[in-house]
Design an enzyme around this catalytic site. Structure first.
Site, PDB file in Angstrom:
ATOM      1  CG  ASP A   1      -3.331  -5.005  -3.228  1.00 48.30           C
ATOM      2  OD1 ASP A   1      -3.248  -5.591  -4.322  1.00 48.30           O
ATOM      3  OD2 ASP A   1      -3.956  -5.476  -2.252  1.00 48.30           O
TER       4      ASP A   1
ATOM      5  CG  ASP B   1      -2.061  -1.016   1.090  1.00 48.06           C
ATOM      6  OD1 ASP B   1      -2.084  -1.746   0.080  1.00 48.06           O
ATOM      7  OD2 ASP B   1      -2.884  -1.104   2.009  1.00 48.06           O
TER       8      ASP B   1
END
Length: 334
Positions: free
Chosen positions: A179, A156
């Site tokens: 991600d 992230d």
């Protein structure tokens, strides 16, 4: 007569000074107006009518920094570039601070919440390590330009958090594990290096159903750590996610299927995952999932800054069209 002349000189001098853009200097070694970036941001007047510049002199600034929603129209320039100026913090999801357990939404190192922001020549890093979600840069405002920066983290790294937000990222290094580019904003990435450090997913868009554009990567290069063997272009954080790779160089680590559905087949119907004239050993589309697509020349021609950053894309309505090349000028970093 001398008195009138003096008044005239003062008026001219005052008018020239008022027209000049305000410049603030941050130096962790004591040679500027402020020792910390946050102290400088706190001192900026709210709701300005003119652009102003924050110069950050070389050094490592270990601090958690927020540019709040009223501090818009600001250029944040790292003097000497991203190799010389680093903003670093180490919050992560699950960390307890003063009895409060953080979530992903609390973990940023730098949060840009204002509109009309240019971030240039700065490294923004979350060095918490591989402990779960740990955001380096969070963007919330509209019309944000990120140029020649380094966004460094693991899971992230870059949270494009704003729902009514347009971001243009140019010539920037972005690295992470899982991600590490995620969120709902409209973001155009031009000539960026996207570096994967684990067998996982590059992106997790959550584009709203109101927008025709989500993440657009143009002329970018994807690279990996040597140990990485299984990498996906993206998975949908929301079922209406939109991610497009145009003329990008893709490494052998990209899985033949290219995309995943986050173990939810229901998300396949509404996502928009596409590629166009990508190169490299990971660009072979012959085994891609059948719910992704190859853009036609006509479709690819629609992916321009003028269209991506238009006042209206889909049913979303922004205040105005945005031309980042016209509306804000990058500096040379000096």
């Amino acid at each position: 007569m001398k008195y009138l002349l003096a008044i005239l000189v003062w008026v001219v001098s005052f008018g020239t000074a008022a027209a000049r853009e305000a410049v603030y200097t941050v130096d962790c070694n004591g040679g500027g107006d402020f020792l910390t970036v946050q102290a400088c941001f706190d001192a900026l007047p709210s709701k300005p009518t003119k652009w102003r510049t924050v110069r950050i002199l070389p050094g490592t600034y270990r601090e958690k920094v927020t540019l709040d929603v009223y501090k818009d129209r600001v250029r944040i320039v790292g003097v000497g570039g991203a190799s010389a100026v680093r903003i670093v913090w180490n919050d992560y999801s699950g960390k307890v601070v003063d009895g409060y357990e953080m979530s992903t939404y609390d973990t940023w190192t730098l949060s840009l919440q204002a509109d009309d922001v240019l971030l240039e020549g700065v490294t923004v890093e979350n060095d918490a390590g591989r402990v779960g979600q740990a955001v380096a840069l969070e963007t919330r405002g509209d019309r944000i330009r990120i140029d020649r920066c380094r966004l460094v983290g693991d899971q992230d790294t870059f949270f494009t958090k704003g729902y009514v937000s347009r971001v243009w990222v140019t010539d920037t290094w972005i690295e992470g594990t899982t991600d590490f580019i995620f969120g709902p904003s409209i973001v155009l990435f031009d000539r960026c290096r996207i570096h994967g450090k684990a067998d996982s997913f590059l992106t997790a868009a959550s584009t709203t159903e109101r927008n025709l554009y989500g993440y657009v990567f143009r002329d970018c290069r994807v690279t990996t750590d040597p140990a990485v063997k299984r990498l996906y272009l993206g998975r949908p954080w929301k079922s209406t996610a939109r991610t497009v790779w145009i003329r990008c160089e893709l490494p052998a680590a990209i899985r033949p299927e290219g995309w995943r559905d986050w173990h939810d087949a229901a998300r396949r119907g509404a996502v928009y995952y596409a590629e166009y004239r990508c190169t490299g050993p990971g660009a072979d589309r012959s085994a891609r999932v059948d719910w992704s697509r190859e853009l036609s020349d006509e479709e690819a021609a629609c992916y321009t800054p003028e269209r991506i950053f238009a006042k209206k894309t889909g049913s979303e309505q922004f205040r105005s069209d945005w031309n980042p090349q016209r509306d804000v000028t990058c500096t040379d970093g000096d």
